[in-house]
Design an enzyme around this catalytic site. Structure first.
Site, PDB file in Angstrom:
ATOM      1  N   SER A   1     -23.677 -47.904  24.558  1.00 25.22           N
ATOM      2  CA  SER A   1     -23.626 -48.427  23.196  1.00 25.22           C
ATOM      3  C   SER A   1     -24.878 -48.004  22.423  1.00 25.22           C
ATOM      4  O   SER A   1     -25.125 -46.820  22.249  1.00 25.22           O
ATOM      5  CB  SER A   1     -23.457 -49.944  23.242  1.00 25.22           C
ATOM      6  OG  SER A   1     -23.199 -50.475  21.965  1.00 25.22           O
TER       7      SER A   1
ATOM      8  N   ASP B   1     -13.502 -46.792  17.346  1.00 24.23           N
ATOM      9  CA  ASP B   1     -14.749 -47.547  17.439  1.00 24.23           C
ATOM     10  C   ASP B   1     -15.185 -48.014  16.056  1.00 24.23           C
ATOM     11  O   ASP B   1     -15.395 -47.208  15.147  1.00 24.23           O
ATOM     12  CB  ASP B   1     -15.839 -46.664  18.059  1.00 24.23           C
ATOM     13  CG  ASP B   1     -17.110 -47.428  18.389  1.00 24.23           C
ATOM     14  OD1 ASP B   1     -17.286 -48.552  17.889  1.00 24.23           O
ATOM     15  OD2 ASP B   1     -17.933 -46.899  19.155  1.00 24.23           O
TER      16      ASP B   1
ATOM     17  N   HIS C   1     -14.786 -49.625  20.774  1.00 26.11           N
ATOM     18  CA  HIS C   1     -16.146 -49.231  21.120  1.00 26.11           C
ATOM     19  C   HIS C   1     -16.308 -48.898  22.599  1.00 26.11           C
ATOM     20  O   HIS C   1     -15.895 -49.652  23.472  1.00 26.11           O
ATOM     21  CB  HIS C   1     -17.100 -50.356  20.736  1.00 26.11           C
ATOM     22  CG  HIS C   1     -18.542 -50.054  20.944  1.00 26.11           C
ATOM     23  ND1 HIS C   1     -19.135 -48.905  20.457  1.00 26.11           N
ATOM     24  CD2 HIS C   1     -19.521 -50.744  21.585  1.00 26.11           C
ATOM     25  CE1 HIS C   1     -20.413 -48.915  20.783  1.00 26.11           C
ATOM     26  NE2 HIS C   1     -20.674 -50.001  21.478  1.00 26.11           N
TER      27      HIS C   1
END
Length: 429
Positions: A281, A376, A404
């Site tokens: 991330s 995402d 995501h």
């Protein structure tokens, strides 16, 4: 068309403004999704019922290592008391009694010599504390939230208990930040695990954590590394948790990784010809960056769900608070990058931190795998696509319709790639 613009598609809106052809640009997640505010932002009941309850029943992120039975009573209490602010002490405090009870049960089992069952209970307690300290904590330049920081310290203490019971035990190491400069602090806290009963030096994965998932939140990934004979080094990224790097300095991560890699080279247990990075991330940004700034020192890098340029676009950030993050994204991101407010962050962050604007992407890179979902709503897929237009050739696996990081399918592509890259080079043994 500008060389930095997303390819435009006719008759579909998206980002306000036009590209060089006069056509309106489009975010690839689509106009409707881009402009929408997801229902979980309506309050704690909506968050639980529309977003978190299902993954909790399956022990999926962010509830991995946890159990549904631990969380349902907590969220029912929050709903009944109408506690809707995830940044409030009332939210965080609601989780502590459950974590304390699980820790106590773990202590009792450990006293009986039942290490595996004790570890399971400790990890359940850690999961409860993980959700308690959501959505974000940091200690640079000062602690962001005292109540959440207490939950973080408690999580680390309980995780330490669990780590002592494992076949390949957890090592807590404080690395000296020898390259520290300016406001950087002097110590880098990391977790280390090495394969038990095997002789090093070991191929090693440096796991760079994200905005809200930190060192104690990656047990399963570390077990995957160990099962392949690899060591694991887990480290937090600038602007989060215990990371000592100056969060406002775009070059502070370069110094951070140099200090870490220098220590690894001297430590002796790590095969420095087989060091791989995996950024998760927000950590994906640093996985991309290190692949360019330290290309000679790593064998490869995985950037999963990375935001490197378009993520910092003001138009994207104006909508991101309504997308898939469980709470508001931009206040946390503003602090993480050293800005005083979300508005200042939106105005200034792209020029200061974009890897395109700062020229990082023009450099040659180590092997770099880009992983994400095409829908995402946190770090746009355009950022992964952008990397193919600059520097060295890249590799990628995008998951159509996934959100995501490309969950839950992504890991099935990551691990084989890692094995292939590790096996492609001769180690130092």
């Amino acid at each position: 068309m500008s060389p930095h613009s997303v390819p435009a598609k006719k008759n579909i809106g998206g980002i306000s403004g036009v590209d060089g052809t006069g056509e309106q640009r489009e975010w690839l997640m689509g106009k409707e999704a881009f402009e929408a505010t997801m229902p979980h932002h309506e309050g704690i009941r909506a968050l639980w019922e529309t977003k978190w309850k299902f993954p909790c029943t399956k022990s999926l992120y962010p509830f991995h290592d946890g159990q549904f039975s631990d969380f349902e009573p907590i969220f029912q209490s929050l709903i009944e008391r109408n506690v809707n602010d995830g940044t409030s002490p009332e939210y965080t405090s609601a989780f502590i009694p459950t974590a304390d009870d699980l820790e106590k049960q773990g202590d009792e089992l450990l006293a009986k010599g039942e290490k595996t069952k004790a570890s399971d209970l400790y990890l359940r307690a850690c999961t409860v504390l993980r959700i308690a300290r959501f959505p974000y904590i940091a200690s640079f330049p000062e602690v962001t939230d005292k109540t959440k920081w207490e939950a973080w310290e408690k999580q680390k203490a309980i995780y330490r208990k669990a780590g002592k019971t494992w076949e390949s035990p957890l090592e807590e190491v404080v690395v000296k930040h020898t390259q520290a400069k300016g406001r950087d602090r002097g110590d880098i806290p990391i977790y280390v695990r090495v394969p038990k009963g095997k002789k090093g030096p070991f191929p090693t994965v440096v796991l760079m954590t994200g905005l809200d998932g930190y060192r104690p939140d990656n047990t399963v990934r570390c077990e995957e590394f160990l099962s392949r004979g690899w060591a694991a080094v887990v480290v937090e990224i600038p602007g989060t948790a215990d990371c000592p790097a100056d969060s406002a300095d775009p070059e502070s991560p370069d110094r951070l990784w140099s200090s870490l890699l220098d220590w690894m080279a001297k430590e002796g247990r790590f095969d420095m010809k087989k060091v791989m990075v995996w950024g998760l991330s927000s950590g994906g940004y640093y996985a991309v960056r290190i692949a360019h700034t330290h290309k000679e020192r790593i064998v490869g890098s995985i950037a999963q769900g990375a935001g490197v340029h378009y993520f910092y676009d003001k138009e994207w950030l104006e909508r991101a608070d309504g997308h898939e993050y469980p709470f508001k994204l931009t206040p946390a991101m503003a602090h993480k990058h050293g800005f005083g407010s979300a508005e200042e962050y939106k105005e200034k962050v792209q020029k200061k931190f974009s890897l395109l604007e700062t020229g990082i992407l023009k450099k040659e890179s180590a092997r770099l795998l880009l992983i994400n979902g095409t829908l995402d709503g946190l770090m746009p897929i355009e950022d992964s696509m952008l990397l193919f237009e600059h520097g060295s050739p890249k590799e990628a696996r995008f998951f159509t319709g996934a959100l995501h990081m490309g969950y839950p399918m992504a890991n099935n592509s990551v691990y084989p790639w890692m094995e292939s890259v590790m096996n492609s080079v001769q180690g130092s043994k």
